[in-house]
Design an enzyme around this catalytic site. Structure first.
Site, PDB file in Angstrom:
ATOM      1  N   CYS A  80     -77.330 -55.918  16.587  1.00  0.00           N
ATOM      2  CA  CYS A  80     -78.405 -55.016  16.472  1.00  0.00           C
ATOM      3  C   CYS A  80     -78.070 -54.264  15.011  1.00  0.00           C
ATOM      4  O   CYS A  80     -78.378 -54.910  14.046  1.00  0.00           O
ATOM      5  CB  CYS A  80     -78.088 -54.120  17.603  1.00  0.00           C
ATOM      6  SG  CYS A  80     -79.864 -53.235  17.778  1.00  0.00           S
ATOM      7  N   HIS A 204     -78.061 -56.603  22.658  1.00  0.00           N
ATOM      8  CA  HIS A 204     -76.732 -56.005  22.956  1.00  0.00           C
ATOM      9  C   HIS A 204     -76.311 -56.728  24.335  1.00  0.00           C
ATOM     10  O   HIS A 204     -76.283 -56.196  25.379  1.00  0.00           O
ATOM     11  CB  HIS A 204     -76.906 -54.478  23.410  1.00  0.00           C
ATOM     12  CG  HIS A 204     -77.165 -53.450  22.328  1.00  0.00           C
ATOM     13  ND1 HIS A 204     -76.167 -52.989  21.787  1.00  0.00           N
ATOM     14  CD2 HIS A 204     -78.424 -53.173  21.643  1.00  0.00           C
ATOM     15  CE1 HIS A 204     -76.934 -52.302  20.693  1.00  0.00           C
ATOM     16  NE2 HIS A 204     -78.134 -52.510  20.718  1.00  0.00           N
ATOM     17  N   GLU A 206     -73.331 -56.875  25.091  1.00  0.00           N
ATOM     18  CA  GLU A 206     -72.059 -56.081  25.548  1.00  0.00           C
ATOM     19  C   GLU A 206     -72.394 -54.978  26.694  1.00  0.00           C
ATOM     20  O   GLU A 206     -71.678 -54.537  27.334  1.00  0.00           O
ATOM     21  CB  GLU A 206     -71.374 -55.349  24.531  1.00  0.00           C
ATOM     22  CG  GLU A 206     -71.864 -53.808  24.039  1.00  0.00           C
ATOM     23  CD  GLU A 206     -73.289 -54.170  22.928  1.00  0.00           C
ATOM     24  OE1 GLU A 206     -73.669 -55.333  22.845  1.00  0.00           O
ATOM     25  OE2 GLU A 206     -73.809 -53.335  22.546  1.00  0.00           O
TER      26      GLU A 206
HETATM   27  N1  LIG Z   1     -79.609 -50.462  18.961  1.00  0.00           N
HETATM   28  C1  LIG Z   1     -79.459 -50.586  17.608  1.00  0.00           C
HETATM   29  O1  LIG Z   1     -78.501 -50.863  17.001  1.00  0.00           O
HETATM   30  C2  LIG Z   1     -80.856 -50.319  17.009  1.00  0.00           C
HETATM   31  C3  LIG Z   1     -80.610 -50.299  15.294  1.00  0.00           C
HETATM   32  C4  LIG Z   1     -81.612 -49.523  14.457  1.00  0.00           C
HETATM   33  N2  LIG Z   1     -82.883 -50.183  14.572  1.00  0.00           N
HETATM   34  C5  LIG Z   1     -81.338 -49.344  13.171  1.00  0.00           C
HETATM   35  O2  LIG Z   1     -82.017 -49.186  12.386  1.00  0.00           O
HETATM   36  O3  LIG Z   1     -80.158 -49.188  12.764  1.00  0.00           O
END
Ligand SMILES: NC(=O)CC[C@H](N)C(=O)O
Length: 263
Positions: A80, A204, A206
Site C-alpha cells: 500500500c 494488505h 498482513e
Molecule cells: N493503506 C494505505 O497504505 C493507504 C495509502 C494511502 N493512499 C497513501 O497515500 O499513502
C-alpha cells in the site's frame, strides 16, 4: 545466524507486519534508523499514509539508506503506502508532492480507489502465490484507501489485477511534458507486481489470516541468506569496482600477461 526481516516502523501497519512475521516463526525487527538497515536481510515497507511516512523518513534522513538498500538486491516488499514509496512515479499526490524511494518501474496513483470510505475487500486471483506456497490461487485483498498501479515498465511482472469498481472517481494520468494528460479508462487495474528483488502489493495481506504472502517473502529472505554467494551479485557498484581492483592486483603476478617474457 537466522535471517532477519526489517519492518520500517515510522508509521502505519508495522505492528501488524511484525505480528504476521511472528505467526510464521520469522524474526522481524522494527527499523527506524539508517544504520539498522545494515543488520537486516530483507525489508517490509508497510501501509499507512505515504505523505506522513515520507515526511518522517525525511526527518530521519532515511531516503538515501533506503535507496541503497533497494539497490543491494535484498528482498523488499512494499504494501500500500509501501508500494507508493517504491514506485518510480506517483500521481495524485498532495500539493508539493512527496519524496519516493523508487526502484520499481511503474506509475502508481496514490488514492486510485477513492477515499477511506471507498475501502473494500475482494477475492483476488494470484496464481503465483499458489505456485510458490500451494493452496488456492485466490487470496483476500484488503484495500484501505488504496493505491493502484496505472502503468508498468517491461521488467515488471504483473502478479494480480482487479476490476475497477463502478463509481470510482475518475483518475487523470499526468503525462510527461508536452504530452496530453489522459483519463484512466481501463476496466481492470494492477494491484500486485514484482520486479527483481522488489515485491509490491496495493492491498494488505498482513491483515488477513492467509500468511502465504508473508511466508513467500520470508522464504525468499531465507534462501538469499542460505546462498550467501548470491549476495555478491547485489553489491553496490562502487564496492564491486573496489573488489575488482583488489582481485586484479592479487592475481596479476600469476596472470598470463605477467608471465609473458618481455621482448
Ligand atoms: N493503506 C494505505 O497504505 C493507504 C495509502 C494511502 N493512499 C497513501 O497515500 O499513502
Amino acid at each position: 545466524m537466522a535471517a532477519v526481516v526489517g519492518v520500517l516502523a515510522l508509521q502505519g501497519s508495522y505492528n501488524e507486519h511484525m505480528a504476521a512475521l511472528r505467526r510464521i516463526g520469522a524474526k522481524g525487527v522494527e527499523v527506524r534508523k539508517a544504520e539498522q538497515l545494515l543488520g537486516i536481510d530483507s525489508l517490509i515497507i508497510p501501509g499507512g499514509e505515504s505523505t506522513t511516512m515520507a515526511k518522517l523518513a525525511n526527518f530521519h534522513n532515511l531516503f538515501p539508506a533506503l535507496r541503497e538498500f533497494v539497490g543491494t538486491g535484498k528482498p523488499v516488499w512494499g504494501t500500500c503506502a509501501g508500494l507508493i514509496f517504491l514506485a518510480n512515479k506517483a500521481v495524485g499526490q498532495k500539493t508539493g508532492g512527496q519524496e519516493l524511494v523508487g526502484g520499481l518501474d511503474c506509475t502508481v496513483h496514490r488514492n486510485f480507489f477513492g477515499s477511506q470510505l471507498q475501502s473494500f475487500e475482494t477475492e483476488l486471483s494470484v496464481p503465483m502465490l499458489a505456485e510458490k506456497e500451494g493452496g488456492s490461487h485466490t487470496c483476500r485483498g484488503v484495500f484501505i484507501r488504496a493505491p493502484a498501479i496505472l502503468e508498468v515498465g517491461q521488467d515488471v511482472e504483473v502478479l494480480a489485477d482487479c476490476p475497477v469498481p463502478a463509481g470510482r472517481p475518475s483518475i487523470t494520468i499526468t503525462s510527461g511534458e508536452g504530452l496530453e494528460d489522459q483519463v484512466y479508462s481501463k476496466d481492470r487495474v494492477i494491484v500486485a507486481v514484482r520486479q527483481g528483488n522488489i515485491l509490491a502489493t496495493a492491498f494488505h495481506p498482513e491483515l488477513t489470516s492467509d500468511s502465504r504472502c508473508i511466508a513467500s517473502s520470508w522464504t525468499w529472505t531465507k534462501n538469499l541468506k542460505q546462498r550467501p554467494w548470491l549476495r555478491y551479485r547485489y553489491l553496490h557498484p562502487q564496492t564491486m569496482q573496489m573488489l575488482g581492483r583488489r582481485i586484479r592486483l592479487l592475481i596479476y603476478p600469476f596472470s598470463s600477461r605477467a608471465r609473458k617474457p618481455e621482448i
